[in-house]
Write a protein that holds these residues in place. Sequence first.
Motif, PDB file in Angstrom:
ATOM      1  N   THR B  93       0.824  -1.204   0.000  1.00 39.38           N
ATOM      2  CA  THR B  93       0.000   0.000   0.000  1.00 39.38           C
ATOM      3  C   THR B  93       0.859   1.255   0.000  1.00 39.38           C
ATOM      4  O   THR B  93       0.604   2.206  -0.737  1.00 39.38           O
ATOM      5  CB  THR B  93      -0.905   0.005   1.243  1.00 39.38           C
ATOM      6  OG1 THR B  93      -1.637  -1.189   1.264  1.00 39.38           O
ATOM      7  CG2 THR B  93      -1.845   1.178   1.213  1.00 39.38           C
ATOM      8  N   MET B  96       2.242   1.830  -3.361  1.00 37.65           N
ATOM      9  CA  MET B  96       1.181   2.293  -4.255  1.00 37.65           C
ATOM     10  C   MET B  96       0.940   3.793  -4.077  1.00 37.65           C
ATOM     11  O   MET B  96       0.791   4.534  -5.039  1.00 37.65           O
ATOM     12  CB  MET B  96      -0.125   1.569  -3.925  1.00 37.65           C
ATOM     13  CG  MET B  96      -0.122   0.154  -4.349  1.00 37.65           C
ATOM     14  SD  MET B  96      -0.749   0.061  -5.996  1.00 37.65           S
ATOM     15  CE  MET B  96      -0.757  -1.674  -6.210  1.00 37.65           C
ATOM     16  N   PHE B  97       0.876   4.208  -2.806  1.00 39.86           N
ATOM     17  CA  PHE B  97       0.553   5.616  -2.571  1.00 39.86           C
ATOM     18  C   PHE B  97       1.697   6.534  -2.941  1.00 39.86           C
ATOM     19  O   PHE B  97       1.475   7.639  -3.439  1.00 39.86           O
ATOM     20  CB  PHE B  97       0.113   5.831  -1.123  1.00 39.86           C
ATOM     21  CG  PHE B  97      -1.337   5.560  -0.942  1.00 39.86           C
ATOM     22  CD1 PHE B  97      -2.278   6.414  -1.494  1.00 39.86           C
ATOM     23  CD2 PHE B  97      -1.776   4.429  -0.283  1.00 39.86           C
ATOM     24  CE1 PHE B  97      -3.624   6.149  -1.365  1.00 39.86           C
ATOM     25  CE2 PHE B  97      -3.118   4.158  -0.151  1.00 39.86           C
ATOM     26  CZ  PHE B  97      -4.045   5.025  -0.689  1.00 39.86           C
ATOM     27  N   LEU B 100       1.418   6.800  -6.529  1.00 35.95           N
ATOM     28  CA  LEU B 100       0.262   7.620  -6.903  1.00 35.95           C
ATOM     29  C   LEU B 100       0.579   9.103  -6.731  1.00 35.95           C
ATOM     30  O   LEU B 100       0.240   9.928  -7.580  1.00 35.95           O
ATOM     31  CB  LEU B 100      -0.941   7.233  -6.040  1.00 35.95           C
ATOM     32  CG  LEU B 100      -2.302   7.692  -6.539  1.00 35.95           C
ATOM     33  CD1 LEU B 100      -2.638   7.010  -7.849  1.00 35.95           C
ATOM     34  CD2 LEU B 100      -3.373   7.405  -5.507  1.00 35.95           C
ATOM     35  N   GLN B 170       0.469   3.770 -13.651  1.00 24.98           N
ATOM     36  CA  GLN B 170      -0.548   4.702 -13.149  1.00 24.98           C
ATOM     37  C   GLN B 170      -0.541   6.058 -13.836  1.00 24.98           C
ATOM     38  O   GLN B 170      -1.580   6.690 -14.000  1.00 24.98           O
ATOM     39  CB  GLN B 170      -0.331   4.936 -11.645  1.00 24.98           C
ATOM     40  CG  GLN B 170      -0.573   3.720 -10.802  1.00 24.98           C
ATOM     41  CD  GLN B 170      -0.367   4.010  -9.340  1.00 24.98           C
ATOM     42  OE1 GLN B 170       0.335   4.947  -8.988  1.00 24.98           O
ATOM     43  NE2 GLN B 170      -0.975   3.212  -8.489  1.00 24.98           N
ATOM     44  N   SER B 223      -6.139   4.010 -12.313  1.00 24.03           N
ATOM     45  CA  SER B 223      -4.706   3.809 -12.187  1.00 24.03           C
ATOM     46  C   SER B 223      -4.410   2.865 -11.039  1.00 24.03           C
ATOM     47  O   SER B 223      -3.531   2.022 -11.126  1.00 24.03           O
ATOM     48  CB  SER B 223      -4.006   5.131 -11.911  1.00 24.03           C
ATOM     49  OG  SER B 223      -3.985   5.906 -13.055  1.00 24.03           O
ATOM     50  N   MET B 224      -5.148   3.042  -9.984  1.00 29.08           N
ATOM     51  CA  MET B 224      -4.927   2.208  -8.810  1.00 29.08           C
ATOM     52  C   MET B 224      -5.186   0.750  -9.157  1.00 29.08           C
ATOM     53  O   MET B 224      -4.386  -0.122  -8.810  1.00 29.08           O
ATOM     54  CB  MET B 224      -5.879   2.682  -7.701  1.00 29.08           C
ATOM     55  CG  MET B 224      -5.382   2.431  -6.335  1.00 29.08           C
ATOM     56  SD  MET B 224      -3.808   3.254  -6.042  1.00 29.08           S
ATOM     57  CE  MET B 224      -3.717   3.053  -4.294  1.00 29.08           C
ATOM     58  N   SER B 225      -6.291   0.476  -9.880  1.00 29.76           N
ATOM     59  CA  SER B 225      -6.517  -0.931 -10.226  1.00 29.76           C
ATOM     60  C   SER B 225      -5.462  -1.404 -11.206  1.00 29.76           C
ATOM     61  O   SER B 225      -5.054  -2.567 -11.149  1.00 29.76           O
ATOM     62  CB  SER B 225      -7.924  -1.183 -10.768  1.00 29.76           C
ATOM     63  OG  SER B 225      -8.543  -0.017 -11.133  1.00 29.76           O
ATOM     64  N   TRP B 228      -2.548  -2.445  -9.126  1.00 30.42           N
ATOM     65  CA  TRP B 228      -2.746  -3.754  -8.492  1.00 30.42           C
ATOM     66  C   TRP B 228      -2.519  -4.870  -9.482  1.00 30.42           C
ATOM     67  O   TRP B 228      -1.997  -5.915  -9.154  1.00 30.42           O
ATOM     68  CB  TRP B 228      -4.160  -3.875  -7.928  1.00 30.42           C
ATOM     69  CG  TRP B 228      -4.345  -3.228  -6.607  1.00 30.42           C
ATOM     70  CD1 TRP B 228      -5.202  -2.211  -6.318  1.00 30.42           C
ATOM     71  CD2 TRP B 228      -3.676  -3.543  -5.386  1.00 30.42           C
ATOM     72  NE1 TRP B 228      -5.093  -1.874  -5.000  1.00 30.42           N
ATOM     73  CE2 TRP B 228      -4.168  -2.680  -4.401  1.00 30.42           C
ATOM     74  CE3 TRP B 228      -2.698  -4.480  -5.037  1.00 30.42           C
ATOM     75  CZ2 TRP B 228      -3.725  -2.704  -3.090  1.00 30.42           C
ATOM     76  CZ3 TRP B 228      -2.260  -4.509  -3.731  1.00 30.42           C
ATOM     77  CH2 TRP B 228      -2.764  -3.629  -2.764  1.00 30.42           C
ATOM     78  N   TYR B 279      -9.450   0.534   0.703  1.00 32.36           N
ATOM     79  CA  TYR B 279      -9.119   1.629  -0.218  1.00 32.36           C
ATOM     80  C   TYR B 279     -10.364   2.404  -0.592  1.00 32.36           C
ATOM     81  O   TYR B 279     -10.403   3.623  -0.567  1.00 32.36           O
ATOM     82  CB  TYR B 279      -8.557   1.056  -1.520  1.00 32.36           C
ATOM     83  CG  TYR B 279      -7.089   0.962  -1.561  1.00 32.36           C
ATOM     84  CD1 TYR B 279      -6.364   0.554  -0.460  1.00 32.36           C
ATOM     85  CD2 TYR B 279      -6.396   1.286  -2.725  1.00 32.36           C
ATOM     86  CE1 TYR B 279      -5.008   0.457  -0.510  1.00 32.36           C
ATOM     87  CE2 TYR B 279      -5.038   1.185  -2.782  1.00 32.36           C
ATOM     88  CZ  TYR B 279      -4.349   0.763  -1.675  1.00 32.36           C
ATOM     89  OH  TYR B 279      -3.014   0.678  -1.728  1.00 32.36           O
TER      90      TYR B 279
END
Lengths: 440, 600
Positions: B93, B96-97, B100, B170, B223-225, B228, B279
């Motif tokens: 996570t 990811m952030f 992002l 992303q 983008s988040m998916s 993943w 999320y």
Amino acid sequence: MKTETIVDLKHVGKSFRSADGTARAVLEEVDFTLHEGEIVALLGQSGSGKSTLLRIMAGLIPSDAGDVRYRGQPLYGPARGIAMVFQSFALFPWLTVQQNVELGLEARGIPPDERAARAEKAIELIGLSGFEGALPRELSGGMRQRVGIARALVVEPEVLLMDEAFSALDVLTGERLREDILELWGSGTMPTKAMLVVSHNIEEAVLMADRVLVFASNPGRVRSELRISIPRPRDPNSHGVRTLIDEVYALMTVTRAGRAAEPAIEPSLTDRLPEADVISMEGVLELLAKQPFNGRADLPKLVEESELTDDELLPIANASHMLQLTELAHGDIALTAVGQLYVAGSNALRHELFGKQLLRYVPLAAHIRHSLEQEPSGELREEHFLKLLSDSMDAEEAERVLRVAIEWGRYGEVFEYNYHTGMIHLPEEDVEPPKEETAV
Amino acid sequence: MSNICKLYRLLLRVDFNPHPIPVTVANFKQFFPRQVVESSGNRWDMLLLPPVLGLIVLLAFAASQMTRPYQVGTPIPLSLDPWVLPYYLLRTTLRMFIALGASLIFSCAFAAIAAKYRAAEKLMIPMLDILQSIPILGFLSITVTGFIALFPGNLLGVECAAIFAIFTSQAWNMAFSLYQSLRTVPPELREAAYIFQLSGWQRFWRLELPFAMPGLLWNMMMSMSGGWFFVVASEAISVSNQNIMLPGMGSYIAMAIEARNLHAIAWAIGGMLVAVLIYDQLFFRPLLAWADKFRFEESNGQNAQESWLLTWLRRTDRIQNVGLKFVALLERSLTFFRRDYDGTSVRARQSTPNPGLIRAWDAIVAAIVLIAAGRLAIFIHSEVGWGEAGYVLLLGFYTLVRVMVLIALSAILWVPIGIWVGMRPRWAGRLQAVAQFMAAFPANLMFPVAVMLIAHWHLNTEIWLSPLMVLGTQWYILFNVIAGASSVPTELRYAAQNLGLSGWLKWRRYLLPAVFPSFVTGAITASGGSWNASIVAEYVTWGDTTLQAHGIGSYIAQMTAQGDFPRIALGIGVMCIYVMGVNNFVWRRLYELAENRMHF
């Protein structure tokens, strides 16, 4: 009376490049001076460049030719002393009323406390106290425009530009707002020293302005200027105001080369057909035939009776004149003999008469019909006509003119159009004979 | 009327007072939402403070784990114990952030530059198109060694490589969405911004970014998916002769696949579901609800998002104050970066760009493109050979057929269901959220299950691997169709009922045209996602079993595994050509059709 000049335009011209690269003049040789202490209204049909002129003065678009000066200085961009009120309000939907009004102050770097105080004053002035925290989407149109005006006034502009500021509002709201502004202006304490109003509402212009400039189109230029010295507030029903309104109508409906009264002033293939909806035209002609007009009407009266706005009725008047269903002279409109026949006729007869007049007096329609008749299939791509038109106007305008021609052609059963394929074709029953020929 | 006038005179006296009215607390209050001013506040603060502090501690812990010493070659101990999953989830996570955040900054810079400079735009937009179609593995294989060299003896280098890989999955669509929004800011708002003398910085924060916000958020979710989906590839780095597994969900899944541990896979799926749910509830839902105020069109405001967390946050006092501090800071920067001159200053004079210079720039761009094309041709000729290039084109065609057939199949399946659901308001809201959730779930977690089934029954891989490509992307079609069907005007519905439309006629004349625009929107997204997914879906491993279908995706995956750069480049290039071709010749046409003829 000696007054200071605020904005001065000399020989201003502006042209836009159309898709094929040829320049099209929107404004040509415009001279204009805005003095202190006056309200000037710009009137003209759509496409006459009055909005462009307003935007040149606002510094939003540069002129191609001539000289634009604000207080003697050349104007390259928006000046601090000029604020604008927009037709669509142009409020930032994510900002509250207060934040919207503060926008111009924030941009100038004025500290938050002073900003808030000044904004609150402007909001109160325009009658929106209590709505400071509301988002624009919560407000009605009239209230939104009040925010727009407060936002412009809060920066204490010398010149206030109004781009059709009341036309997106309903009649009553628009009138009230206009009266409020005139009252502020009349009180003589407004920081604003001059106002420029772009409008298509003739009555509005006459009630507000010290000077009315009527624009001619293609290319846009000042056709005539009218000074109005009747003291404000003006009574719309007084004789003086009515006479002036008549006069402006007469000026606005002068078609092409000048005198409207004479029929057939060399219509040309690339005339800009007025944006007149045929069904509304039918309604207006019927109204004209009835009591109390009996075939002849004063244009302002007809506007009132038909409950149409000026920019809806004037194209209809011009179109029916073009088709020789009516004739226009000195702000009056009268049914012609054909027009009388048209109104009296059945639906089928109306379509037929309309078609005849169309082929006779609108060269573009006649040309389309003529070209279609030469095709064995009886159909042609619309692009041919769009190209023809865009030689003398920009692509968007060409599209508009062709749409009008198609609508008229459909109504007069002269030709039809298929939206999906973009083909213009002869009406169904007209296609048959050539088919039989080929069969033989 | 005269009231206003009196008021005005009254006020004007104050106006000339050199000291403006001091703003007291009392009249300052009204500028804030009522909840902030009136709520006792602390109650909500007390409730929210522990979780907020806990979150900060967790993130700090995870961040400290990212910078531990590390030598290339020594494997990091990892375990398949389900109890370590929360920790792995936390690490992933955080990555990811960070990615992002980086994507967000990149998007702002990219969009601002591309929208401002015509010359830059000509180069940047096509480049973005190409970058967008390069699969994530391509980036990773080129950059991983560089990142490791950047922080010798520290894990941070590998972490950076992983974060960069996530970033590349992303950033592009976010940047593109922001750029498009900046180009489509309503002209009258732009004019108002100029008239009121907003500087570039002020315009960006007051006009452009707010206007772009809904689209940007939507793309952030996508983008988040996307991130993943490629989490395995970005954490279990096995390119360019590196073999590093970072602690995280991706590595856990990779290990489970290698060990053929179905239990671990099940745990991973469960963990993933929880993660996506968290999320959604803690991050995207509050953001969407907050961004509701940036909606530009006032008309279609039926489905305003709601979030319990945002309502909670808005009721707090202290926590909200922290947020307001940042806003105040930003507003101070607005007054700092202002324009000091107006349109009468010579600085406002626009220097007309020299047409010669523009032409020279165009020539340079054209020359670069030509040289690149020439180099590519020589490169293919010497390194790969034209025969293989032709073969790769054929592989691309196979994948094209797969994508199109599967989009068509999922349309046949989901369009009627979507319409049925959309017409029932009670179901529509709930199921739309479910479909959105499914789209965010990385479908490749289900691949091992599919592989086992295929291997068990000895099915034809060419056919049966294909459905994996749309496993994750079909949901876009579903929830767009639901949205489209639920926004069909009520009057149209009544009219259809009144006319007694039924059977095929009802579908042909009423239902299908009514949802066509939203179907196209969904299908465009689904098709783009499917191309990307083909790299993962056409080449699937389960322990030592490898299933493979002929297609451009499996070609790229295979070449990446071998570290064969010329062939990776060739594969990526061919895929780009196909994706752009399909976008241009199929989707854009359909989109225009929908725009012109089938909207209300």
